[in-house]
Design a protein around this motif. Structure first.
Motif, short mmCIF file in Angstrom:
data_model
loop_
_atom_site.label_atom_id
_atom_site.label_comp_id
_atom_site.label_asym_id
_atom_site.label_seq_id
_atom_site.Cartn_x
_atom_site.Cartn_y
_atom_site.Cartn_z
N GLY A 1 -10.10 2.11 -1.80
CA GLY A 1 -9.17 2.84 -0.95
C GLY A 1 -9.61 4.26 -0.64
O GLY A 1 -9.02 4.92 0.22
N THR B 1 -4.75 -0.31 -5.34
CA THR B 1 -5.98 -0.44 -4.55
C THR B 1 -6.72 0.88 -4.50
O THR B 1 -7.91 0.91 -4.18
CB THR B 1 -5.69 -0.91 -3.10
N ARG C 1 0.87 -1.17 0.00
CA ARG C 1 0.00 0.00 0.00
C ARG C 1 0.91 1.23 0.00
O ARG C 1 1.79 1.36 0.86
CB ARG C 1 -0.91 0.03 1.23
#
Length: 406
Positions: A131, A285, A40
């Motif tokens: 996200g 994401t 991430r």
């Protein structure tokens, strides 16, 4: 749709300060995805005179864990940043890849964001959520072979040509920072004439006067003439080449750069809506990035299938929620099928994974280090080795035709 009009788009080069920032941010994304495909990353970059600053949040256990960098990780990040600037070509007193001051303020991802985004890890069936909230648009049209707006496509290609010639030594008087702008007249929906060409390029000392200035301007006109299709430029085309005069001080030394400030350059040059979110520095994401890619993919396949000559598609998401809140199609009056039929077809296409963040990443194969090369000269209308722009495929044409009975 209007059939006759004048329209303009701009581009900026890889050496523009904002694009330097974008490329650094995406180099960090690539680095972390290469270590862990489920990383991430939300990396912002500031560039200014002899300084590069990173900030944002990450989750990449091979590099950062329990609030600490793993041995050698911080040094690897700095090397990636310096290598990126070196590849762009900055070796100037005001900004040099080897000597600029570097600051790294990246830190761990918020646990509260993680709990809303991650798929279930406790045996639950919770799917990976978006996200962030937001709206994303994709667009395609039949103005160029790459199904992109011609004004933007040519603006990008002009600057790519200048960069290629600078790096090959064919135009050694060029420096990395540059901007372009193309104004075209359209008749019956097709570009027929270049009304104006603007090119501002950073240059070596002295190329703003006399014979050297004439050499630079002659080179730019020749390069642009070889980029644009035959017949668009004529004796009435207005040229503005370095219209302010000297352009020796450029890049981050001439103006501070920030990640995400060139979103219209990144997408469709103003020919289509933009949801607002930037792409660079974000792992896939983040639907700001991945959903913008899937909507471009869908719109391009609609046009490639002959279902319309112009297509805009919108998706919307809520943070932590996997399925899109809405699917919207606009064919701008050029469709051979209804927008509603395409909306139903897109929603029902199981191979797309329900347009969830996980489904999008799986279908397009986005968990790969492919992003730095997307961070200059546009994210769309391009191809590269290794399927680096998977959202540019047209492998959905037959599925779309079948779904709408064509």
């Amino acid at each position: 749709m209007r059939s006759s009009y004048i329209f303009t788009s701009e581009s900026v080069s890889e050496g523009h300060p904002d694009k330097v920032s974008d490329q650094i941010s995406d180099a960090i994304v690539d680095l972390m995805l290469s270590k862990d495909p489920e990383s991430r990353v939300a990396c912002e970059t500031l560039t200014t005179t002899q300084r590069v600053v990173l900030a944002g949040e990450i989750r990449c256990t091979p590099m950062y864990d329990n609030g600490e960098w793993k041995p050698g990780a911080a040094e690897e990040i700095e090397q990636v940043v310096r290598d990126t600037v070196k590849e762009i070509g900055y070796e100037q007193t005001g900004f040099h890849w080897k000597t600029f001051t570097f600051e790294n303020h990246l830190h761990g991802q918020s646990s509260e964001i993680a709990q809303g985004v991650d798929a279930g890890t406790d045996g639950s069936n919770k799917d990976e959520g978006a996200g962030d909230q937001g709206i994303m648009f994709g667009y395609a049209c039949n103005e160029t072979p790459d199904l992109m707006p011609a004004t933007l496509d040519y603006s990008h290609k002009i600057l790519q040509r200048l960069a290629d010639d600078r790096k090959s030594g064919a135009a050694p008087f060029l420096e990395p920072d540059a901007k372009s702008q193309v104004t075209l007249r359209y008749e019956n929906g097709k570009p027929v004439k270049a009304m104006a060409i603007v090119v501002s390029t950073q240059h070596a000392k002295g190329y703003d006067q006399g014979d050297k200035e004439a050499e630079l301007k002659a080179y730019v006109k020749k390069a642009v003439g070889e980029v644009l299709p035959d017949g668009l430029i004529d004796g009435d085309t207005v040229w503005h080449i370095n219209p302010t005069g000297a352009f020796e001080i450029g890049g981050p030394d001439g103006d501070a750069g920030l990640t995400g400030r060139k979103i219209i350059v990144d997408t469709y040059g103003g020919a289509a809506p933009h949801g607002g979110g930037a792409f660079s520095g974000k792992d896939p994401t983040k639907v700001d990035r991945s959903a913008a890619y899937i909507t471009r993919y869908l719109a391009k396949n609609v046009v490639a299938a002959g279902l319309a000559t112009h297509c805009t598609i919108q998706l919307s998401y809520a943070i932590g929620v996997s399925e899109p809140l809405s699917v919207y199609v606009d064919l701008h009056g050029t469709g051979t099928v209804s927008e509603e039929a395409l909306e139903d077809a897109i929603r029902g296409m199981t191979k797309l994974g329900g347009l969830t963040p996980r489904g999008i990443r799986t279908h397009l194969g986005l968990n790969k280090p492919i992003y730095k090369q997307s961070a200059a000269y546009g994210h769309f209308g391009r191809t590269a080795a290794g399927d680096a722009f998977p959202w540019e495929r047209t492998d959905l044409v037959d599925d779309l035709k079948a779904a709408v009975g064509k």
